[in-house]
Write a protein that holds these residues in place. Sequence first.
Motif, mmCIF file in Angstrom:
data_model
loop_
_atom_site.group_PDB
_atom_site.id
_atom_site.type_symbol
_atom_site.label_atom_id
_atom_site.label_comp_id
_atom_site.label_asym_id
_atom_site.label_seq_id
_atom_site.Cartn_x
_atom_site.Cartn_y
_atom_site.Cartn_z
ATOM 1 N N SER A 238 19.048 -15.680 -16.452
ATOM 2 C CA SER A 238 18.919 -15.775 -15.000
ATOM 3 C C SER A 238 19.802 -16.897 -14.459
ATOM 4 O O SER A 238 20.090 -17.873 -15.160
ATOM 5 N N PRO A 239 20.250 -16.776 -13.211
ATOM 6 C CA PRO A 239 21.081 -17.827 -12.598
ATOM 7 C C PRO A 239 20.363 -19.175 -12.559
ATOM 8 O O PRO A 239 20.998 -20.211 -12.757
ATOM 9 N N SER A 240 19.072 -19.183 -12.326
ATOM 10 C CA SER A 240 18.320 -20.448 -12.270
ATOM 11 C C SER A 240 18.389 -21.182 -13.599
ATOM 12 O O SER A 240 18.618 -22.387 -13.656
ATOM 13 N N PHE A 241 18.174 -20.450 -14.701
ATOM 14 C CA PHE A 241 18.195 -21.077 -16.016
ATOM 15 C C PHE A 241 19.612 -21.536 -16.356
ATOM 16 O O PHE A 241 19.803 -22.609 -16.922
ATOM 17 N N ARG A 242 20.610 -20.729 -15.997
ATOM 18 C CA ARG A 242 21.998 -21.124 -16.265
ATOM 19 C C ARG A 242 22.331 -22.412 -15.522
ATOM 20 O O ARG A 242 22.952 -23.312 -16.076
ATOM 21 N N SER A 243 21.885 -22.512 -14.274
ATOM 22 C CA SER A 243 22.120 -23.709 -13.486
ATOM 23 C C SER A 243 21.436 -24.905 -14.151
ATOM 24 O O SER A 243 22.036 -25.977 -14.267
ATOM 25 N N PHE A 244 20.195 -24.728 -14.589
ATOM 26 C CA PHE A 244 19.456 -25.786 -15.269
ATOM 27 C C PHE A 244 20.174 -26.195 -16.557
ATOM 28 O O PHE A 244 20.322 -27.377 -16.852
ATOM 29 N N GLU A 245 20.641 -25.189 -17.305
ATOM 30 C CA GLU A 245 21.345 -25.448 -18.560
ATOM 31 C C GLU A 245 22.601 -26.278 -18.311
ATOM 32 O O GLU A 245 22.877 -27.244 -19.030
ATOM 33 N N GLU A 246 23.355 -25.927 -17.266
ATOM 34 C CA GLU A 246 24.576 -26.677 -16.944
ATOM 35 C C GLU A 246 24.254 -28.110 -16.553
ATOM 36 O O GLU A 246 24.949 -29.043 -16.965
ATOM 37 N N LYS A 247 23.184 -28.298 -15.772
ATOM 38 C CA LYS A 247 22.796 -29.651 -15.353
ATOM 39 C C LYS A 247 22.411 -30.492 -16.561
ATOM 40 O O LYS A 247 22.785 -31.661 -16.656
ATOM 41 N N VAL A 248 21.680 -29.912 -17.491
ATOM 42 C CA VAL A 248 21.295 -30.645 -18.695
ATOM 43 C C VAL A 248 22.528 -31.001 -19.509
ATOM 44 O O VAL A 248 22.670 -32.125 -19.995
ATOM 45 N N GLU A 249 23.429 -30.033 -19.676
ATOM 46 C CA GLU A 249 24.659 -30.296 -20.444
ATOM 47 C C GLU A 249 25.475 -31.398 -19.786
ATOM 48 O O GLU A 249 25.973 -32.304 -20.474
ATOM 49 N N ASN A 250 25.589 -31.359 -18.464
ATOM 50 C CA ASN A 250 26.356 -32.402 -17.754
ATOM 51 C C ASN A 250 25.681 -33.757 -17.888
ATOM 52 O O ASN A 250 26.352 -34.765 -18.113
ATOM 53 N N THR A 251 24.366 -33.795 -17.788
ATOM 54 C CA THR A 251 23.630 -35.051 -17.913
ATOM 55 C C THR A 251 23.790 -35.625 -19.310
ATOM 56 O O THR A 251 24.068 -36.822 -19.479
ATOM 57 N N VAL A 252 23.680 -34.790 -20.318
ATOM 58 C CA VAL A 252 23.839 -35.258 -21.699
ATOM 59 C C VAL A 252 25.258 -35.735 -21.922
ATOM 60 O O VAL A 252 25.501 -36.757 -22.567
ATOM 61 N N SER A 253 26.209 -35.021 -21.385
ATOM 62 C CA SER A 253 27.613 -35.416 -21.503
ATOM 63 C C SER A 253 27.824 -36.784 -20.881
ATOM 64 O O SER A 253 28.495 -37.649 -21.458
ATOM 65 N N THR A 254 27.270 -36.967 -19.702
ATOM 66 C CA THR A 254 27.424 -38.247 -19.002
ATOM 67 C C THR A 254 26.782 -39.370 -19.811
ATOM 68 O O THR A 254 27.377 -40.437 -19.976
ATOM 69 N N ILE A 255 25.600 -39.123 -20.317
ATOM 70 C CA ILE A 255 24.913 -40.144 -21.115
ATOM 71 C C ILE A 255 25.716 -40.466 -22.371
ATOM 72 O O ILE A 255 25.887 -41.628 -22.728
ATOM 73 N N LYS A 256 26.233 -39.437 -23.041
ATOM 74 C CA LYS A 256 27.035 -39.676 -24.254
ATOM 75 C C LYS A 256 28.272 -40.493 -23.933
ATOM 76 O O LYS A 256 28.653 -41.386 -24.689
ATOM 77 N N THR A 257 28.886 -40.185 -22.819
ATOM 78 C CA THR A 257 30.096 -40.915 -22.435
ATOM 79 C C THR A 257 29.755 -42.371 -22.157
ATOM 80 O O THR A 257 30.463 -43.276 -22.615
ATOM 81 N N LYS A 258 28.662 -42.616 -21.449
ATOM 82 C CA LYS A 258 28.286 -43.990 -21.105
ATOM 83 C C LYS A 258 27.836 -44.771 -22.334
ATOM 84 O O LYS A 258 28.065 -45.963 -22.438
#
Length: 159
Positions: free
Chosen positions: A101-121
């Motif tokens: 579903s689009p909602s889950f895909r959006s949630f998945e992308e947000k989690v991936e971006n958040t984890v990416s940001t945390i890993k970078t920091k």
Amino acid sequence: MTEEEREEIQQELAKLEEEIGTLRQVLSSKEKQHAELKQKLGITPLSELKTNFSRGWHDMQSSVAYKKTSETLSTAGQRTSAAFSTLGSTITRKIGDMRNSPSFRSFEEKVENTVSTIKTKVGGTGSGGSFEDVLSSAAHASSQDTPTNNLMDSSGRQC
């Protein structure tokens, strides 16, 4: 009823009581003989109980009521199994639909971006990867025994 009929009936009654007494004596004698023969054959009350129980169990299993009950329970078990199988398939399909579903895909992308940001920091590689990769990475990190107490806030103090 005349006196003569009454006397005749009492004589017949006395005769029957005498025959009953004789039959009781014969029965008692036969029961003693029966017990002696069993003892000679080594048949104990416990072995008789086992035999009677086995025979009773066999008779019960071959009864119509037992067979009908067994068939009914078997059918109920099959139907219950089929219902659970259908329920499992439905749940699996619904979860698959939800993941696509689009909602889950959006949630998945947000989690991936958040984890990416945390890993970078924190100093990681910065590659987000798929949601499964992120979950696997998080699970691997949480299974490590060494604590990570070297995180610093913006003022340089340890968190």
